[in-house]
Design an enzyme around this catalytic site. Structure first.
Site, PDB file in Angstrom:
ATOM      1  N   GLY A 239       0.749  -1.248   0.000  1.00 20.78           N
ATOM      2  CA  GLY A 239       0.000   0.000   0.000  1.00 20.78           C
ATOM      3  C   GLY A 239       0.777   1.293   0.000  1.00 20.78           C
ATOM      4  O   GLY A 239       0.199   2.356  -0.251  1.00 20.78           O
ATOM      5  N   ARG A 314      -5.149   3.036 -16.090  1.00 16.81           N
ATOM      6  CA  ARG A 314      -5.249   3.768 -14.822  1.00 16.81           C
ATOM      7  C   ARG A 314      -5.879   5.170 -14.950  1.00 16.81           C
ATOM      8  O   ARG A 314      -6.711   5.535 -14.117  1.00 16.81           O
ATOM      9  CB  ARG A 314      -3.880   3.852 -14.130  1.00 16.81           C
ATOM     10  CG  ARG A 314      -3.257   2.470 -13.862  1.00 16.81           C
ATOM     11  CD  ARG A 314      -2.107   2.510 -12.873  1.00 16.81           C
ATOM     12  NE  ARG A 314      -2.586   2.898 -11.562  1.00 16.81           N
ATOM     13  CZ  ARG A 314      -2.482   4.092 -11.055  1.00 16.81           C
ATOM     14  NH1 ARG A 314      -1.866   5.034 -11.727  1.00 16.81           N
ATOM     15  NH2 ARG A 314      -2.988   4.363  -9.882  1.00 16.81           N
ATOM     16  N   CYS A 346     -12.085   4.121 -29.246  1.00 14.82           N
ATOM     17  CA  CYS A 346     -13.305   4.881 -29.514  1.00 14.82           C
ATOM     18  C   CYS A 346     -14.132   5.164 -28.268  1.00 14.82           C
ATOM     19  O   CYS A 346     -15.283   4.713 -28.154  1.00 14.82           O
ATOM     20  CB  CYS A 346     -14.124   4.129 -30.542  1.00 14.82           C
ATOM     21  SG  CYS A 346     -13.144   3.816 -32.007  1.00 14.82           S
TER      22      CYS A 346
END
Ligand code: LLP
Length: 422
Positions: A239, A314, A346
């Protein structure tokens, strides 16, 4: 610190010019730096060198076999969350006794695969999983080491889609019920309670949530020991965040994180396991792309590149920022102009950045998306029938393709047309 720098006016990965990789492999392509991966892994090791520990790389961040082999050879353990990741870790030469198996929905087949192949510990996330694992272990005549993943109900202060330590998240068992669940686990045949597991979220840029969570873990460790459980290992999860913007204040360093670990759980005599993914691999990789052309829109310019959301999802998925650098260095004072950097897919979501100041880029010029070594290639798809993006590993002045780009023929050859359609 990473090993992507300008040398002689051209962006390099270690001693290899990114332009040379683009010439050899084409774009888009992920490029990883061995020196950076090694450096980041060693920083975690040093951060915990005051105690017995195992740094288990979170395979989900970057699961290329070459990356796993590199880290495994340095002594890393692996945190896996599927039979596929388990197989990758083993194929990379990592012994079962260095592999922890996490995840909320392990199947019985995956449990059996890991028990047969060898496993350090299962991080169990629920009571149904305890029951299933006990049955599978017994059917194989095995006793498997387990930690229970406990949800400490702390706010990790990160993006909602990657926070995992609040009570409303699907992960772990509520800390208030931990003693009851451990009592249950200890009574089940085929299981051996060895530790406690937590993972509160990803891309944390503040140490306070870790401090809160690990303080709760320390209290729980004492309570469980008082109940008679031999708690010998604490798995603290991953983390720790990374700097995605070069010019911003950097998140805390592994050494500072290690200090929090020491202050919170350091005196319990437990072996410490951690599961960093992003912090080891994130800034060890870039996504190299070529400019297709610039298109003038209504009041804004679009820089269209040959990488897209299927290669690096992301920005579309978490509104994530990735610094974008021209591979050919510009002299200081070159006037940048704001552009939207977009891919050919697209969807309007196929946007890497809006209004970022970039120098004028010629058609065919190369750009590098930084901080793309974690949750980049692993999350790529073939959406819009764009072949899966290849990967390259650099070591000093050499580079090797560690996953080739599939040809369009190979991509098509995976599909089958049933007889009744022919
Ligand atoms: N351990 C467990 C149990 C995890 O679920 C994760 C990440 C890690 C370790 C590694 O966390 P790290 O050190 O990398 O923060 N795709 C998202 C990130 C998802 C993280 C999921 N779990 C992104 O691109 O930001």
């Amino acid at each position: 610190m990473d090993h992507f720098n300008y040398k002689g006016g051209a962006l390099h990965a270690e001693d290899v010019a990114l332009a040379e990789i683009a010439r050899a492999v084409g774009t888009p392509v992920y490029v990883y730096s061995t020196a950076t991966l090694t450096r980041h892994f060693n920083l975690f090791r040093q951060a915990l060198d005051w105690t017995d520990h195992l740094v288990c790389f979170a395979v989900k961040a970057n699961s290329n076999l070459a990356v796993l082999k590199l880290l495994g050879d340095l002594g890393a353990g692996m945190d896996v969350v599927s039979g596929g990741e388990y197989a990758r870790a083993r194929a990379a030469g990592v012994p079962g006794e260095r592999i922890v198996f996490s995840g909320v929905g392990k199947t019985r087949e995956e449990m059996a695969q890991a028990i047969r192949g060898g496993i350090r510990q299962f991080n169990v996330e629920s009571e149904p999983e305890l029951a299933a694992l006990s049955q599978v272990a017994q059917s194989l005549g095995a006793t498997v080491p387990i930690a229970v993943r406990v949800n400490p109900d702390v706010d990790a202060k990160t993006h909602a889609k990657i926070a995992t330590g609040k009570s409303e998240n699907k992960f772990g068992i509520p800390i208030a019920r931990a003693r009851e669940v451990y009592a249950h686990a200890a009574a089940l045949p085929g299981l051996q309670v060895v530790g406690i597991d937590m993972h509160i979220g990803s891309q944390l840029t503040d140490l306070e949530p870790f401090r809160q969570a690990y303080t709760r873990m320390a209290d729980l460790c004492l309570a469980l020991r008082a109940d008679g459980h031999p708690i010998m290992r604490l798995d603290l999860g991953g983390g720790l965040g990374i700097p995605y913007r070069r010019d911003n204040a950097a998140p805390p360093l592994p050494i500072e994180y290690g200090q929090v670990v020491r202050e919170t759980v350091g005196d319990l005599g437990c072996e410490i396991e951690i599961e960093p993914g992003r912090n080891i691999a994130g800034n060890a990789g870039v996504l190299l792309a070529s400019v297709i052309w610039t298109k003038q829109g209504e009041g804004r310019d679009f820089l269209i590149v040959d990488a897209a959301m299927n290669d690096l999802i992301r920005p579309a998925m978490y509104d994530a920022h990735h610094d974008i650098l021209p591979v050919r260095e510009r002299a200081p004072g070159t006037d940048p102009a704001p552009v939207d950097v977009v891919g050919p897919v697209c969807e309007t979501g196929d946007t890497f950045a809006r209004g970022v100041p970039l120098p004028r880029l010629e058609d065919g010029e190369l750009v590098a998306f930084r901080s793309a070594g974690a949750y980049g290639a692993v999350m790529a798809s073939e959406y819009n029938s764009r072949p899966l993006v290849p990967e390259v590993l650099v070591a000093g002045d050499r580079f090797d393709v560690i996953r080739p780009r599939p040809t369009i023929e190979e991509m098509l050859a995976r599909d089958r047309i049933p007889d009744w359609l022919t």
